[in-house]
Scaffold this motif. Sequence first.
Motif, mmCIF file in Angstrom:
data_model
loop_
_atom_site.group_PDB
_atom_site.id
_atom_site.type_symbol
_atom_site.label_atom_id
_atom_site.label_comp_id
_atom_site.label_asym_id
_atom_site.label_seq_id
_atom_site.Cartn_x
_atom_site.Cartn_y
_atom_site.Cartn_z
ATOM 1 N N ALA A 138 0.836 -0.999 -0.442
ATOM 2 C CA ALA A 138 -0.358 -0.046 -0.080
ATOM 3 C C ALA A 138 1.187 1.251 -0.081
ATOM 4 N N SER A 158 1.081 -6.123 -7.540
ATOM 5 C CA SER A 158 -0.273 -5.318 -6.465
ATOM 6 C C SER A 158 0.558 -4.050 -5.710
ATOM 7 N N SER A 160 -0.342 -0.242 -4.581
ATOM 8 C CA SER A 160 -0.934 0.969 -4.968
ATOM 9 C C SER A 160 -0.349 2.156 -5.644
ATOM 10 N N GLU A 161 0.644 2.551 -5.149
ATOM 11 C CA GLU A 161 1.677 3.262 -6.070
ATOM 12 C C GLU A 161 2.344 2.677 -7.545
ATOM 13 N N GLY A 183 -1.511 0.616 -8.803
ATOM 14 C CA GLY A 183 -2.469 1.299 -8.966
ATOM 15 C C GLY A 183 -1.961 2.226 -9.670
ATOM 16 N N GLU A 212 -5.553 5.439 -10.676
ATOM 17 C CA GLU A 212 -6.377 5.671 -9.620
ATOM 18 C C GLU A 212 -6.384 7.199 -9.314
#
Length: 432
Positions: A138, A158, A160-161, A183, A212
Amino acid sequence: MIDRRRLLAGALALPAACPFVRTPGARAQTIIDSAPLLQREIDAALRLGRVVIIPSGISYVSQLRLASNARLVGAGRSSRLVAIGPLPMLSIDRADSVAIENIAFAGAARAPGGESGLIEARDVADLSLIDCAIEGVAGHGLKLERCGGRIARSNFRSISESAVFSTDGASLSVVDNRIEQCGNNGIQIWRNAKGDDGAIIRGNHIARIRAERGGDGPYGNAINVFRAGGVLCEGNVIRACAFSAIRYNAGSDASIHGNSCADLGETAIYVEFGFEGAVVQGNLVDGAAVGISITNFDQGGRLAACSGNLVRNLDRGLPQGPGSAGIGIHVEADTVVSGNAVDRANGPGLSIGYGALLRNVLATGNVISDCDIGAAVSVAPGAGSAAITNNTIARARRGAIVGMAWDKIVANDLVSQAASYPQLTIAGNQTR
């Protein structure tokens, strides 16, 4: 790469991790933070000049620190460090050389978030991260500031950034990695101010990059270069990105060669804003809103060679809404466009200039087929010169070579109307 034969003679092996403690009758396992034990062993190995072997098994760690000349080696995915706590799992500051090999790093529910990195390094002259895995984060996977070295043969998944975020790098190499399910970006090479960076991004497989954070292009890119000059991007295989496969913003002396790009939501290869010097050569694009765009003359974007590219299936709408889409190759200033093949564009195969943003463009020896327009060149007030010569244009639905005033066709056959536009040279083209 670390010589494994030397490990037998001079390594400190850490004790096998014991990540769980279960009390009699307990319903849940208690996670033990292995960081204090691991840190003591890492520091001891450094004092003795030895390599640290990370054993097989899962170790839960909060914060680890590596100093200059530290060497960590694991047994691949079976040597797994899982993050606990809110700060980076592993930090490196002010080091000449650090090497990490064959270790899996994983985030968890309490792993870093936002702009933090699971691994963070600052001012490391030679950082080597080889054959590792970073996943389930994350935040950023690997976040670097003012670092050089090599990130190679590692898997990032996987996140997030971004997988790798380098700021103010010192000739960092990011080669032969597999990056997927990020992401916002895959690889980011950024600088706080424009300057030479010298990064090499080669041979990476990058797929499924989302946007995102939204916006109109800073996110959603497999490879994102910002203000960084002299960056080589070569031989990467890129699939399924929300925006671009390769996006250079204000990065001069760009070298973009031999990349395979497919299934892009916006412009596949983008060179934009305040650059001087770009070579875009031998790339393949299949499926995007725009194939290649070398643009923003109004912001100082100029001087490029775009040659030997194959661009096809430009039939997508822009993710940020209505705009110019379905373009094969777009260029604006001091640029040669030669030997490209463009096939099946919903708009122009070649787009040369926009409004007054046109100066000294040569488009020659290109093959353009099954496009709405073969070549569209700006003849708006203030537009500069262009030469469109010896191209082959087949089955252009609305015209082989047309004159544009912004988004409107004002000359539907420049082959016969060229005399009205003395700033243009149009000769030797074959149309059918």
